[in-house]
Each structure stands twice: as structure tokens, then as C-alpha cells.
Scaffold this motif. Sequence first.
Motif, PDB file in Angstrom:
ATOM      1  N   SER A 276       0.840  -1.207   0.000  1.00 31.84           N
ATOM      2  CA  SER A 276       0.000   0.000   0.000  1.00 31.84           C
ATOM      3  C   SER A 276       0.870   1.250   0.000  1.00 31.84           C
ATOM      4  CB  SER A 276      -0.910  -0.005   1.228  1.00 31.84           C
ATOM      5  OG  SER A 276      -1.658   1.187   1.302  1.00 31.84           O
ATOM      6  N   TYR A 277       1.921   1.242   0.808  1.00 31.05           N
ATOM      7  CA  TYR A 277       2.856   2.369   0.832  1.00 31.05           C
ATOM      8  C   TYR A 277       3.475   2.594  -0.551  1.00 31.05           C
ATOM      9  CZ  TYR A 277       7.700   4.051   1.163  1.00 31.05           C
ATOM     10  OH  TYR A 277       8.906   4.658   0.935  1.00 31.05           O
ATOM     11  N   ALA A 278       3.939   1.503  -1.185  1.00 32.44           N
ATOM     12  CA  ALA A 278       4.610   1.627  -2.480  1.00 32.44           C
ATOM     13  C   ALA A 278       3.652   2.157  -3.552  1.00 32.44           C
ATOM     14  CB  ALA A 278       5.170   0.263  -2.899  1.00 32.44           C
ATOM     15  N   LEU A 279       2.433   1.625  -3.569  1.00 31.37           N
ATOM     16  CA  LEU A 279       1.478   2.045  -4.599  1.00 31.37           C
ATOM     17  C   LEU A 279       1.020   3.475  -4.385  1.00 31.37           C
ATOM     18  CD1 LEU A 279      -0.648  -1.221  -4.914  1.00 31.37           C
ATOM     19  CD2 LEU A 279       1.060  -0.357  -6.533  1.00 31.37           C
ATOM     20  N   ASN A 280       0.815   3.874  -3.135  1.00 31.65           N
ATOM     21  CA  ASN A 280       0.437   5.268  -2.862  1.00 31.65           C
ATOM     22  C   ASN A 280       1.591   6.214  -3.158  1.00 31.65           C
ATOM     23  OD1 ASN A 280      -2.393   5.669  -1.555  1.00 31.65           O
ATOM     24  ND2 ASN A 280      -1.633   3.757  -0.669  1.00 31.65           N
ATOM     25  N   PHE A 281       2.812   5.796  -2.847  1.00 31.29           N
ATOM     26  CA  PHE A 281       4.004   6.592  -3.144  1.00 31.29           C
ATOM     27  C   PHE A 281       4.143   6.797  -4.653  1.00 31.29           C
ATOM     28  CE2 PHE A 281       8.781   6.454  -3.793  1.00 31.29           C
ATOM     29  CZ  PHE A 281       8.997   7.769  -3.429  1.00 31.29           C
ATOM     30  N   ALA A 282       3.836   5.732  -5.432  1.00 34.35           N
ATOM     31  CA  ALA A 282       3.971   5.801  -6.881  1.00 34.35           C
ATOM     32  C   ALA A 282       2.742   6.421  -7.552  1.00 34.35           C
ATOM     33  CB  ALA A 282       4.199   4.396  -7.441  1.00 34.35           C
ATOM     34  N   GLY A 283       1.673   6.656  -6.776  1.00 36.87           N
ATOM     35  CA  GLY A 283       0.448   7.197  -7.358  1.00 36.87           C
ATOM     36  C   GLY A 283      -0.237   6.215  -8.288  1.00 36.87           C
ATOM     37  N   HIS A 284      -0.164   4.924  -7.980  1.00 37.17           N
ATOM     38  CA  HIS A 284      -0.714   3.881  -8.845  1.00 37.17           C
ATOM     39  C   HIS A 284      -2.216   3.709  -8.585  1.00 37.17           C
ATOM     40  CE1 HIS A 284      -1.260  -0.117 -10.634  1.00 37.17           C
ATOM     41  NE2 HIS A 284      -0.144   0.112 -11.299  1.00 37.17           N
ATOM     42  N   PRO A 285      -3.018   3.452  -9.622  1.00 36.15           N
ATOM     43  CA  PRO A 285      -4.474   3.288  -9.434  1.00 36.15           C
ATOM     44  C   PRO A 285      -4.845   2.159  -8.469  1.00 36.15           C
ATOM     45  CG  PRO A 285      -3.949   3.560 -11.766  1.00 36.15           C
ATOM     46  CD  PRO A 285      -2.638   3.422 -11.051  1.00 36.15           C
ATOM     47  N   ALA A 286      -4.018   1.130  -8.348  1.00 36.64           N
ATOM     48  CA  ALA A 286      -4.333  -0.007  -7.473  1.00 36.64           C
ATOM     49  C   ALA A 286      -4.172   0.328  -5.997  1.00 36.64           C
ATOM     50  CB  ALA A 286      -3.448  -1.203  -7.827  1.00 36.64           C
ATOM     51  N   SER A 287      -3.706   1.550  -5.697  1.00 33.11           N
ATOM     52  CA  SER A 287      -3.473   1.916  -4.300  1.00 33.11           C
ATOM     53  C   SER A 287      -4.762   1.914  -3.484  1.00 33.11           C
ATOM     54  CB  SER A 287      -2.806   3.295  -4.221  1.00 33.11           C
ATOM     55  OG  SER A 287      -3.644   4.294  -4.793  1.00 33.11           O
ATOM     56  N   ASP A 288      -5.903   2.213  -4.131  1.00 31.21           N
ATOM     57  CA  ASP A 288      -7.168   2.245  -3.401  1.00 31.21           C
ATOM     58  C   ASP A 288      -7.543   0.874  -2.862  1.00 31.21           C
ATOM     59  OD1 ASP A 288      -7.418   4.932  -3.903  1.00 31.21           O
ATOM     60  OD2 ASP A 288      -8.781   4.690  -5.610  1.00 31.21           O
ATOM     61  N   LYS A 289      -7.371  -0.165  -3.664  1.00 36.56           N
ATOM     62  CA  LYS A 289      -7.710  -1.520  -3.222  1.00 36.56           C
ATOM     63  C   LYS A 289      -6.807  -1.959  -2.085  1.00 36.56           C
ATOM     64  CE  LYS A 289      -8.331  -6.284  -4.752  1.00 36.56           C
ATOM     65  NZ  LYS A 289      -9.634  -6.423  -4.091  1.00 36.56           N
ATOM     66  N   ALA A 290      -5.509  -1.722  -2.219  1.00 33.05           N
ATOM     67  CA  ALA A 290      -4.564  -2.114  -1.164  1.00 33.05           C
ATOM     68  C   ALA A 290      -4.887  -1.405   0.136  1.00 33.05           C
ATOM     69  CB  ALA A 290      -3.133  -1.803  -1.610  1.00 33.05           C
ATOM     70  N   PHE A 291      -5.208  -0.124   0.045  1.00 34.75           N
ATOM     71  CA  PHE A 291      -5.514   0.651   1.246  1.00 34.75           C
ATOM     72  C   PHE A 291      -6.792   0.150   1.905  1.00 34.75           C
ATOM     73  CE2 PHE A 291      -7.338   4.324   3.453  1.00 34.75           C
ATOM     74  CZ  PHE A 291      -6.269   4.659   4.276  1.00 34.75           C
ATOM     75  N   SER A 292      -7.785  -0.167   1.094  1.00 33.51           N
ATOM     76  CA  SER A 292      -9.051  -0.663   1.633  1.00 33.51           C
ATOM     77  C   SER A 292      -8.858  -1.983   2.366  1.00 33.51           C
ATOM     78  CB  SER A 292     -10.055  -0.834   0.489  1.00 33.51           C
ATOM     79  OG  SER A 292     -11.266  -1.362   0.966  1.00 33.51           O
ATOM     80  N   LEU A 293      -8.051  -2.865   1.814  1.00 34.66           N
ATOM     81  CA  LEU A 293      -7.766  -4.140   2.474  1.00 34.66           C
ATOM     82  C   LEU A 293      -7.066  -3.920   3.814  1.00 34.66           C
ATOM     83  CD1 LEU A 293      -6.554  -6.263  -0.582  1.00 34.66           C
ATOM     84  CD2 LEU A 293      -8.650  -6.627   0.752  1.00 34.66           C
ATOM     85  N   LEU A 294      -6.172  -2.937   3.858  1.00 33.43           N
ATOM     86  CA  LEU A 294      -5.452  -2.643   5.102  1.00 33.43           C
ATOM     87  C   LEU A 294      -6.389  -2.159   6.192  1.00 33.43           C
ATOM     88  CD1 LEU A 294      -2.089  -0.781   4.421  1.00 33.43           C
ATOM     89  CD2 LEU A 294      -2.442  -2.880   5.724  1.00 33.43           C
ATOM     90  N   GLU A 295      -7.328  -1.307   5.823  1.00 29.77           N
ATOM     91  CA  GLU A 295      -8.247  -0.751   6.809  1.00 29.77           C
ATOM     92  C   GLU A 295      -9.011  -1.840   7.549  1.00 29.77           C
ATOM     93  OE1 GLU A 295      -9.347   3.082   7.596  1.00 29.77           O
ATOM     94  OE2 GLU A 295      -7.354   2.223   7.731  1.00 29.77           O
TER      95      GLU A 295
END
Length: 605
Positions: A276-295
Motif C-alpha cells: 500500500s505504501y509503495a502504490l500510494n508513493f507511486a500514485g498507482h491506481p491499485a493503491s485504493d484496493k490495497a488501502f481498503s484491504l489494510l483498513e
Amino acid sequence: MFSITWTKNSRWKSLLKILGGSISLRLRYLRLKRRPEGETQYRTKGILVDLRTKKDFMLAVALDIPTDIVPDSELIEVSLVGDLLGAALENLDKLIRQPYGCGEQNMLNFVPNIVILDYLKASNLLTNSIQQKALKYLELGYQRELTYKHKDNSYSAFGEGDKNGSTWLTAFVAKSFKQAQKFIDIESSAIIEPLRWLAAKQTRNGSFPEVGQVWHKQMQGGGSNGLALTAYVLTAFVESMSLTDEFKDTIDRAARFVNEQIEKSSVDTYSLAVTSYALNFAGHPASDKAFSLLESKSQTEGESKWWIKDMEKDKEREGIVNPWETCIPNAINVEVTAYVMLSYLYRNMYTEALPILRWLLAQQNGQGGFASTQDTVVALGAIAKLAKKIVGQNKDMSVAFEYPPGDSTKLKLNQDNAMVLQKAELHSKKVRTITVDAKGTGLGIVHISYRYNVNKKGDFPLFNLAPKVEEASTKDHLILAVTLSFAGGKESNMAVMEVTLPSGFTIDDEGLKALKMTDKIKKVETKDDDTVVILYFDKVTSESMCPVISAYKSFKIAKQRPVPVTIYDYYDNSRRATEFYSPMPSEICDICDADDCQHIGRLSQ
């Protein structure tokens, strides 16, 4: 010649009786540091005092000090600072208590200085003296890290002493060197060449396998099909995009692999946090799914929020409690939570990140670091990123630390001393509860730090440890064989063993050379004037090994107390064990001259 007999256990001031020949002298107090018997335990409780929207704050804090400690070994200290990174700034050279003598751990001498400089510069708080101090440590850390480089431009924990470079450490170094470029002179080739080495290791499916020694299994061990490591390496390439577009295809393939793993498999919490950190850092569209799973995996209590590694959840369900995990902050859980907090901040969720900040500060040690290197590096980066957004100029706070039977220690915080770490030692060693009573405005960080000694081994050991004084030992020559193995599974992460020598003994150059030639020992260091020997292992397995320590008596000391041998997993410090041993006994008459022996014998009774 004269002899000293201790009659009261104290940290600095000790009543002494000194006898020299036929002249008897009594000195009321002598400043002499004496190490209490047993093993020192360090504990800290960090508290965020937020008076930005309210005028008072009160919290009762219980000190978890056992009843069976070494008498008079307690020391209790309180501190107050008005900046989230104030404690770290004060202690840049000693952020953690663990030794850091390998290539990955040396980065603790490097990365926090980047974090501090970047934060203070962005907040307009950077002074010339702080800048010079941080730049000095930054340059020293950089030069030392270069000694761990391989000829192929990769890096590993022990440099050319390791067979191969490490995927993880090479990415860590390249990323950190790029971040440091704006503060010290680092050639771009020192970043690009390690990245080229990494790019050559990328597999067809876009992942990055660990080709070197595995020391940090959560990151390097291949869990979730190697997702955490690939995600971390991806951040190193993204960091370098302003230098070159050479690695665009490498980045695209790694991002595709990370996205596929999230979509098709069950991902462990650690890997998900890094991803989630890597995808949000890179501004990747998949960051939303990773973040949601973390929550969905978060833990909450009161005003705090955090994440724990999956193994901890299994233990909780099974009712398994390791007492070390209740009193020592877990380095992996801190690292996981810090990665999640970075995801929050890259998503501009600053207010929502405050409960995470509260939990992280509660895990912080009194020096501003955490338990190990990775948790310290990641957590300080996350705290600094949030601090830039909540730094305030209005600070006027008074904090009273109240404790029985009606005593109080007071510290005051204002705009002029906000960056100063104020400390005060409590006069009473018997305090077990402290009430923090704060009034005023602004934001401050309180630490209640305490330590004490125990002379018994800890519960729930996850290493087998058996120190044995060999029969060939004498009163002046110690030969200690330490049999050890891992009892918590197949193998540990990188492990460190600290062998405390009995009072009066030190290890010499020959003893150190012998240890350095011992199979499976990667590095040997000493501390406290050669009275503690530190051994590094890539890992400890279920198969026993038995290093031998040889030391000689350098000072005439009798009636030594038992001393500890401790081994711990560097990246999961709840995995540890402690055992005590005693040298061949020395009596008073073994160390005194014949004419003085009868007088000293009477004095010691």
C-alpha cells in the motif's frame, strides 16, 4: 594499594570505606559509577499531549516494575519536548539501544539525518548548529556504508564477507542515497549502478527475489509470493525517476506484479502494508484496493490505532502470550503501522493519521528511536511527514508529573524551548504510578522512561541458551562456552548475542581474533571498555552451535555477582533468551596483599 568495599547499591553516589596500608580513610561520597548486578531492563511510555483544541490533559500512567528486581536498581526519568522529532534530534547518535554494526544497521547513522534535515528545512526550524551536526552524521554514515559495497555495486550486511549482495539492502541503500543527494555530495552513479544491479535480478513476472542472505524474514522471506520485497524495491526505482528514465520498463513490470498479487491472492498484513505504501508513493491506481484491504485489518483501542503482523493475531486467538511482547514494543508491528501511516499521509489523510501517531509515540524509546533499525527508520519518516503538517507556533504548556506521597516534578514548554528535550530524574525510586497533568496550549510529547535490573532469566525464551564456565578456567582466566540454538521454529532472523563479562574481566585482542575465526559468527564487537562482547549471526537455527569466549581479569575484584548472556532476534525482539553464569569464585584474600588481608577481611563483613 587500597581496596574498595561497596556498602550501598546506588547509581552514582556510593558510600565507600577505603583502607590503604595502616591509614584508614573514610570518604563520605565518591562519584564512581557502579553497574548493578543482573541485566538492565529499559521501558518507556510515550504520550502525545495535544492541547491545540482543549486547555487541559490528565493521564495516570502505571510503571510496570516487577517486585523481584535488584534492590535500588530503579531509575525513573520524565521528559518533555515540543516537537514530534525533538527527542530524535537530541539523540541522533544513539536512537536505539541495540548495537548496529552491519550494513543495514549502519543506515541508522544515515537515514534519520535525512529525515531530520528535510523536516526542519520544510518547517523553517533548521538552525546552523543542527544542520552541521546532522550533516556530519550523514557524511560519516555515507562513507561507512560504502564499505559494505560489493564489486558488482550491490550491498550486503557484511560486505565482501557475504557471498552475494542483497536485493533488499541494495534497494534500501540506493533509495536512501537518492534522498540524501540534496544534502551531501553523492554521485548519481552511486545510485544508478546499484539500481542496474537490481534491474538485472528482476524475474520475467516482474518480481524481485532475494538473492542474498535473508536477515529480515518479513521483508525478504518470500511471504505472499515475495510481494513485500518487490513492492519495496519498486519504491527505490520510483525514487530515482528524477535522475533517469532508464528503468521505466522495470517499474511498469514491478507495479504490474504487485497489482496482480493483490487481485488474486490472500496477502499477509506486513506485505500489504509495504505494498500500500509503495502504490500510494507511486500514485498507482491499485493503491485504493490495497488501502481498503489494510483498513479491514486495523486494531483500535481508545484514541489509538495500529496494525499487527498476522502471527500475532493467531497467538491472540489461541491464547498464547509471550510476556516480552507485553512489555517490549514489537519492532515488526511498529514497522507495519508506520508503513500504513505513510499510506494515510500520501492520501492526505492527516487528521485520520493522528490515532496512528498516538500509538507510534507510545512505542517510542526515550531517545526518540524505537526497538530496531527498520522500525526506527520507517516510523521516523512517517512521523516527520505528519509533523510538517501539524507543526504550530503557539506553544505555552505546563506539565506536572505527580506521584505519591504528594510529590511533583514540573516542566514548562514554550515557543523558545520547544525544540529542547527537557529531562528530570525523580527523587524516589519507589514510584509506581505517575499522573501527567498538563495545562496550556500547543502540542508536546511526554516520555516516562524507567529502568531496573533483574537477576533471573526471562519467561518464554525462544532461544536455547546454556553458558558454561569450562573446567580449564581459573580465577584470573575465564573460558566460557555458550551453547545456543533457536527454539521458535526452523531459524531466526539476524541474531545478536551480548555476553557480559564478570566484574574485573575484559576480553583481549587474541580472544577477539579467535571469535572472529569461529564458523557462523559474522562479526564481533565490544562495548563498555571491552567488558561486553557482541556476536552477530546471519541466523540461528535449531542446530546447536557453541562459541567460546576467553577473557582475563584486568582488575582485582572479588565476590563477583552472576552476569547475563542475552541473545535476541534483531528484527523481532520478543524472540529472546537470557541466562546467567558465574566465574570461578574469588575471595577477598585472593586479591589483596598479605599485610592488608586481615584488615580488609574484617571490613568486608
